[in-house]
Design an enzyme around this catalytic site. Structure first.
Site, mmCIF file in Angstrom:
data_model
loop_
_atom_site.group_PDB
_atom_site.id
_atom_site.type_symbol
_atom_site.label_atom_id
_atom_site.label_comp_id
_atom_site.label_asym_id
_atom_site.label_seq_id
_atom_site.Cartn_x
_atom_site.Cartn_y
_atom_site.Cartn_z
ATOM 1 N N ASN A 42 12.649 16.382 -22.888
ATOM 2 C CA ASN A 42 12.818 14.935 -22.732
ATOM 3 C C ASN A 42 13.254 14.337 -24.065
ATOM 4 O O ASN A 42 12.853 14.795 -25.130
ATOM 5 C CB ASN A 42 11.563 14.263 -22.153
ATOM 6 N N ILE A 43 14.109 13.337 -23.976
ATOM 7 C CA ILE A 43 14.700 12.701 -25.160
ATOM 8 C C ILE A 43 14.531 11.191 -25.006
ATOM 9 O O ILE A 43 15.151 10.579 -24.130
ATOM 10 C CB ILE A 43 16.193 13.071 -25.282
ATOM 11 N N GLU A 44 13.658 10.628 -25.828
ATOM 12 C CA GLU A 44 13.365 9.196 -25.717
ATOM 13 C C GLU A 44 14.304 8.353 -26.575
ATOM 14 O O GLU A 44 15.065 8.881 -27.393
ATOM 15 C CB GLU A 44 11.905 8.939 -26.105
ATOM 16 N N CYS A 53 14.861 12.681 -19.004
ATOM 17 C CA CYS A 53 13.816 13.675 -18.739
ATOM 18 C C CYS A 53 14.313 15.088 -19.039
ATOM 19 O O CYS A 53 15.518 15.364 -19.037
ATOM 20 C CB CYS A 53 13.396 13.627 -17.283
ATOM 21 N N GLU A 55 14.112 17.761 -17.160
ATOM 22 C CA GLU A 55 14.797 18.392 -16.028
ATOM 23 C C GLU A 55 16.260 17.977 -15.980
ATOM 24 O O GLU A 55 17.155 18.794 -15.777
ATOM 25 C CB GLU A 55 14.136 17.992 -14.692
ATOM 26 N N CYS A 86 9.764 13.375 -11.930
ATOM 27 C CA CYS A 86 9.840 11.977 -11.515
ATOM 28 C C CYS A 86 10.877 11.828 -10.390
ATOM 29 O O CYS A 86 11.655 12.748 -10.105
ATOM 30 C CB CYS A 86 10.205 11.094 -12.706
ATOM 31 N N CYS A 89 14.637 12.472 -11.324
ATOM 32 C CA CYS A 89 14.976 13.901 -11.446
ATOM 33 C C CYS A 89 15.051 14.561 -10.071
ATOM 34 O O CYS A 89 15.901 15.422 -9.837
ATOM 35 C CB CYS A 89 13.967 14.613 -12.332
HETATM 36 ZN ZN LIG Z 1 12.449 12.800 -14.558
#
Ligand SMILES: [Zn+2]
Length: 136
Positions: A42-44, A53, A55, A86, A89
């Site tokens: 995941n990359i915020e 996310c 995935e 989520c 995804c």
């Molecule tokens: Zn997701």
């Protein structure tokens, strides 16, 4: 490749998570039907909304490299029960996965649940729903 092996790759990818805001690291690995594996984390983002996310990072990497059919995906996070993808995804999986594609959910305790896209997103909206033939 076994689900456990795919999960190991997801665990390694998790270490590269860029999560300065949530500090919630997630890793994923997706196995292409061509045998290639792509990993993601995941990359915020400070603006939150552009956050991606693990995935989707893995799936988008694969698609951008020419792999568009998949056998399985593993996702892992530090969660009490094996982490679950989520809704966004799940929708992206529905674009590229056969409904029976295996999805492995894991956590750092080594628990692993084997499920499928069909179970995660029943009644998914797909390209078939865009077919306007017979409609007026
Ligand atoms: Zn997701």
């Amino acid at each position: 490749m076994t689900g456990k092996e795919l999960m190991e790759l997801a665990l390694k990818a998790r270490e590269r998570a860029y999560v300065p805001y949530s500090n919630y690291k997630v890793g994923a690995a997706v196995l292409g039907s061509d045998g290639k594996v792509f990993t993601g984390c995941n990359i915020e983002n400070a603006a939150y909304s552009p956050t991606n996310c693990a995935e989707r990072t893995a799936i988008f990497k694969a698609v951008s490299e020419g792999t568009t059919k998949f056998s399985s995906l593993a996702v892992v996070a530090d969660s009490a029960t094996p982490v679950t993808p989520c809704g966004v995804c799940r929708q992206v999986m529905a674009e590229f996965f056969d409904p029976h594609t295996t999805v492995y959910l894991g956590n750092l305790q080594g628990e692993m649940v084997e499920t499928s896209l069909e179970k995660l997103l029943p009644g998914a909206f797909t390209s078939k729903d865009l077919n306007q033939e017979g409609r007026h």
